[in-house]
Design a protein around this motif. Sequence first.
Motif, mmCIF file in Angstrom:
data_model
loop_
_atom_site.group_PDB
_atom_site.id
_atom_site.type_symbol
_atom_site.label_atom_id
_atom_site.label_comp_id
_atom_site.label_asym_id
_atom_site.label_seq_id
_atom_site.Cartn_x
_atom_site.Cartn_y
_atom_site.Cartn_z
ATOM 1 N N LEU A 228 0.830 -1.204 0.000
ATOM 2 C CA LEU A 228 0.000 0.000 0.000
ATOM 3 C C LEU A 228 0.866 1.257 0.000
ATOM 4 O O LEU A 228 0.590 2.214 -0.730
ATOM 5 C CB LEU A 228 -0.927 -0.004 1.220
ATOM 6 N N LEU A 229 1.929 1.246 0.785
ATOM 7 C CA LEU A 229 2.836 2.390 0.833
ATOM 8 C C LEU A 229 3.518 2.608 -0.522
ATOM 9 O O LEU A 229 3.545 3.728 -1.031
ATOM 10 C CB LEU A 229 3.889 2.184 1.923
ATOM 11 N N LEU A 230 4.046 1.535 -1.108
ATOM 12 C CA LEU A 230 4.705 1.665 -2.410
ATOM 13 C C LEU A 230 3.734 2.121 -3.488
ATOM 14 O O LEU A 230 4.064 2.960 -4.327
ATOM 15 C CB LEU A 230 5.353 0.342 -2.814
ATOM 16 N N PHE A 231 2.523 1.581 -3.476
ATOM 17 C CA PHE A 231 1.530 1.965 -4.472
ATOM 18 C C PHE A 231 1.138 3.429 -4.314
ATOM 19 O O PHE A 231 1.046 4.170 -5.296
ATOM 20 C CB PHE A 231 0.294 1.069 -4.353
ATOM 21 N N ALA A 232 0.926 3.877 -3.076
ATOM 22 C CA ALA A 232 0.521 5.263 -2.842
ATOM 23 C C ALA A 232 1.628 6.248 -3.221
ATOM 24 O O ALA A 232 1.368 7.261 -3.878
ATOM 25 C CB ALA A 232 0.127 5.445 -1.377
ATOM 26 N N VAL A 233 2.856 5.949 -2.824
ATOM 27 C CA VAL A 233 3.964 6.856 -3.128
ATOM 28 C C VAL A 233 4.227 6.916 -4.638
ATOM 29 O O VAL A 233 4.394 8.004 -5.202
ATOM 30 C CB VAL A 233 5.231 6.438 -2.356
ATOM 31 N N GLY A 234 4.249 5.777 -5.295
ATOM 32 C CA GLY A 234 4.488 5.756 -6.737
ATOM 33 C C GLY A 234 3.389 6.461 -7.511
ATOM 34 O O GLY A 234 3.647 7.253 -8.420
ATOM 35 N N SER A 235 2.138 6.205 -7.149
ATOM 36 C CA SER A 235 1.018 6.847 -7.838
ATOM 37 C C SER A 235 0.992 8.346 -7.571
ATOM 38 O O SER A 235 0.705 9.134 -8.484
ATOM 39 C CB SER A 235 -0.305 6.225 -7.384
ATOM 40 N N ALA A 236 1.281 8.756 -6.348
ATOM 41 C CA ALA A 236 1.286 10.187 -6.021
ATOM 42 C C ALA A 236 2.393 10.914 -6.773
ATOM 43 O O ALA A 236 2.190 12.038 -7.244
ATOM 44 C CB ALA A 236 1.450 10.379 -4.521
#
Length: 91
Positions: free
Chosen positions: A51-59
Amino acid sequence: MRLLLQRLAAALMLVIPGLAATYGFLAMKNAFFHQFEPEGGFQWGRFLLGLLLFAVGSAFIGGWIFFRDRKRGYVAPQFRAKKKRPRPPEP
């Protein structure tokens, strides 16, 4: 040659967060479906890391696109950069 290296660096700045977001999505998917295996439980650590990797990459990618479009004037009026109004002189 310099322009080529600049474009390569810009492409890498988008590819690396994209790969992180992709890995994060896959980690969340794997953590969710692991609970349906016979000896499996829900893997909270893998899910939260994903979730952290997905949120940071998408942001990061979303911010990159937003500021590029803002610079080119493609965004709605409420998202355009605010113009500074001159202050009235003090008496």
